[in-house]
Write a protein that holds these residues in place. Structure first.
Motif, PDB file in Angstrom:
ATOM      1  N   GLN A   5       0.827  -1.210   0.000  1.00 44.46           N
ATOM      2  CA  GLN A   5       0.000   0.000   0.000  1.00 44.46           C
ATOM      3  C   GLN A   5       0.857   1.255   0.000  1.00 44.46           C
ATOM      4  O   GLN A   5       0.554   2.222  -0.708  1.00 44.46           O
ATOM      5  CB  GLN A   5      -0.939   0.003   1.208  1.00 44.46           C
ATOM      6  N   VAL A   6       1.923   1.249   0.782  1.00 45.23           N
ATOM      7  CA  VAL A   6       2.814   2.413   0.820  1.00 45.23           C
ATOM      8  C   VAL A   6       3.454   2.630  -0.552  1.00 45.23           C
ATOM      9  O   VAL A   6       3.538   3.772  -1.041  1.00 45.23           O
ATOM     10  CB  VAL A   6       3.896   2.226   1.900  1.00 45.23           C
ATOM     11  N   VAL A   7       3.877   1.546  -1.200  1.00 37.85           N
ATOM     12  CA  VAL A   7       4.475   1.654  -2.536  1.00 37.85           C
ATOM     13  C   VAL A   7       3.475   2.232  -3.523  1.00 37.85           C
ATOM     14  O   VAL A   7       3.806   3.117  -4.335  1.00 37.85           O
ATOM     15  CB  VAL A   7       4.962   0.275  -3.018  1.00 37.85           C
ATOM     16  N   MET A   8       2.241   1.761  -3.473  1.00 42.10           N
ATOM     17  CA  MET A   8       1.203   2.244  -4.393  1.00 42.10           C
ATOM     18  C   MET A   8       0.882   3.723  -4.152  1.00 42.10           C
ATOM     19  O   MET A   8       0.680   4.486  -5.098  1.00 42.10           O
ATOM     20  CB  MET A   8      -0.069   1.403  -4.252  1.00 42.10           C
ATOM     21  N   ILE A   9       0.845   4.122  -2.894  1.00 47.47           N
ATOM     22  CA  ILE A   9       0.556   5.521  -2.574  1.00 47.47           C
ATOM     23  C   ILE A   9       1.666   6.422  -3.097  1.00 47.47           C
ATOM     24  O   ILE A   9       1.403   7.470  -3.711  1.00 47.47           O
ATOM     25  CB  ILE A   9       0.375   5.695  -1.049  1.00 47.47           C
ATOM     26  N   LEU A  10       2.918   6.028  -2.855  1.00 46.35           N
ATOM     27  CA  LEU A  10       4.041   6.825  -3.359  1.00 46.35           C
ATOM     28  C   LEU A  10       4.043   6.870  -4.885  1.00 46.35           C
ATOM     29  O   LEU A  10       4.289   7.920  -5.492  1.00 46.35           O
ATOM     30  CB  LEU A  10       5.362   6.242  -2.852  1.00 46.35           C
ATOM     31  N   GLY A  11       3.766   5.738  -5.499  1.00 45.25           N
ATOM     32  CA  GLY A  11       3.736   5.701  -6.957  1.00 45.25           C
ATOM     33  C   GLY A  11       2.641   6.563  -7.543  1.00 45.25           C
ATOM     34  O   GLY A  11       2.848   7.298  -8.513  1.00 45.25           O
ATOM     35  N   ALA A  12       1.441   6.501  -6.944  1.00 48.97           N
ATOM     36  CA  ALA A  12       0.298   7.267  -7.453  1.00 48.97           C
ATOM     37  C   ALA A  12       0.521   8.766  -7.337  1.00 48.97           C
ATOM     38  O   ALA A  12       0.118   9.540  -8.216  1.00 48.97           O
ATOM     39  CB  ALA A  12      -0.974   6.861  -6.702  1.00 48.97           C
ATOM     40  N   THR A  13       1.170   9.201  -6.257  1.00 47.18           N
ATOM     41  CA  THR A  13       1.325  10.641  -6.020  1.00 47.18           C
ATOM     42  C   THR A  13       2.544  11.252  -6.702  1.00 47.18           C
ATOM     43  O   THR A  13       2.608  12.470  -6.873  1.00 47.18           O
ATOM     44  CB  THR A  13       1.417  10.916  -4.502  1.00 47.18           C
TER      45      THR A  13
END
Length: 340
Positions: A267-275
């Motif tokens: 989830q942290v990876v996805m959040i960083l990637g999305a933003t």
């Protein structure tokens, strides 16, 4: 070679959020724990992170070194215009480490122990708060290289709704990561259930603070919605994060430790990637509409080449030793918990 350096920079930031974030979160969990369960939480937290918490700051050091050596212009702008939150964050790291050490290793157990505990808890909150504020400030567009006043140059660059919202979101994420991590560091079923409840509460706090980030972005005219929902990568990352969140809640009830940690990290990876995908490689967005890019504002080619080789060779020796350290202390920690 430049792409290798950028890759190491992104990985160092990610690992600092994941590993040091869980360490900071342990103090946050302790801060929101009742007095009745405080000693149990302290004991579990100390045995889980005590032996290795210092090593996690290695990722912050690598990040600073990469920016200082490979991207001096970016480093100088951030260190000058954000020197106040950076200083507060560094004081938080020092205060947290000092209080943690004195609380557990002080030769004399006296009235100072509650003071050490309070310093540890508050600095565990303040440090990720200002880490998030710094991260939000770099993309908020509030950094003005042509500022004429002290306030415009050094205060309002970070003192704005969006940066503060990112700060509280970071605090919630750290608390969530710590709760997920501590679930697997207990042997008592009752303690495990208690940390599961903490993980749920911190996850709710993260979702609520995430919504506040979007509201703050709208108030500060930051196109966060477009950054995330204006491209396939952002939409996909957020969709996968949402799906993984549903699976995470399911496995919380099952108490599957390894899967929970993988899902939380994912989830942290996805959040960083999305933003970050939409404005990559622009790492700092300035008020005048310009930016500082990892591709356009890197150092001399020879410097980048030397830095890339140093990172590649260093990782061959350092990373296996670091992960073996973490593994060995995990085995020792579980043995101590079982003996208790």
């Amino acid at each position: 070679m430049l792409l290798i350096v950028i890759f190491y920079l992104w990985v160092a930031i990610l690992f600092y959020v994941l590993f040091a974030g869980a360490d900071f979160g342990a103090g946050i969990i302790e801060l929101v724990t009742s007095k009745k369960n405080s000693s149990k939480t302290q004991r579990t937290m100390y045995k889980a992170i005590g032996p290795i918490w210092e090593a996690n700051h290695m990722w912050l050091i690598i990040t600073i070194v990469i920016l200082f050596v490979g991207f001096p212009k970016i480093y100088s702008v951030m260190s000058v215009h954000l020197h106040i939150p950076l200083t507060i964050m560094l004081f938080g790291i020092i205060a947290r480490g000092t209080a943690f050490t004195f609380r557990h290793y002080d030769a004399v157990q006296d009235e100072m122990q509650p003071i050490y505990t309070r310093i540890f808890e508050l600095s565990s909150f303040i440090t990720p708060l200002f880490l998030g504020i710094i991260a939000g400030s770099t993309v908020s567009g509030h950094i003005d290289p042509n500022a004429k006043t002290f306030a415009d140059a050094y205060i309002f660059t970070w003192l704005n709704w969006f940066s503060i919202a990112i700060g509280f979101f970071t605090v919630a994420i750290c608390g969530f990561l710590a709760a997920i991590y501590l679930i697997g560091e207990t042997v008592s079923h009752q303690e495990k259930l208690r940390f599961i409840r903490k993980a749920k509460l911190m996850n709710i706090a993260a979702v609520a603070s995430g919504a506040f980030v979007f509201i703050a972005a709208y108030a500060d005219n930051i196109p966060l919605f477009t950054w995330i929902f204006g491209n396939v990568v952002g939409i996909s990352a957020l969709t996968l994060a949402t799906i993984s969140l549903m699976f995470l809640w399911y496995f919380l009830y099952k108490g599957k430790t390894i899967i929970l940690r993988i899902l939380a990290g994912f989830q942290v990876v996805m959040i960083l990637g999305a933003t970050t995908y939409r404005h990559f490689p622009n790492i700092v967005l300035l008020r005048n509409g310009s930016y500082l890019s990892l591709l356009e504002h890197s150092g001399h080619e020879r410097t980048i080449n030397a830095l890339a080789w140093a990172l590649l060779i260093g990782s061959v020796f350092i990373l296996p030793a670091l992960f073996y350290l973490i593994y060995s202390f995990q085995v020792e920690t579980k043995a101590k918990l079982k003996s208790d």
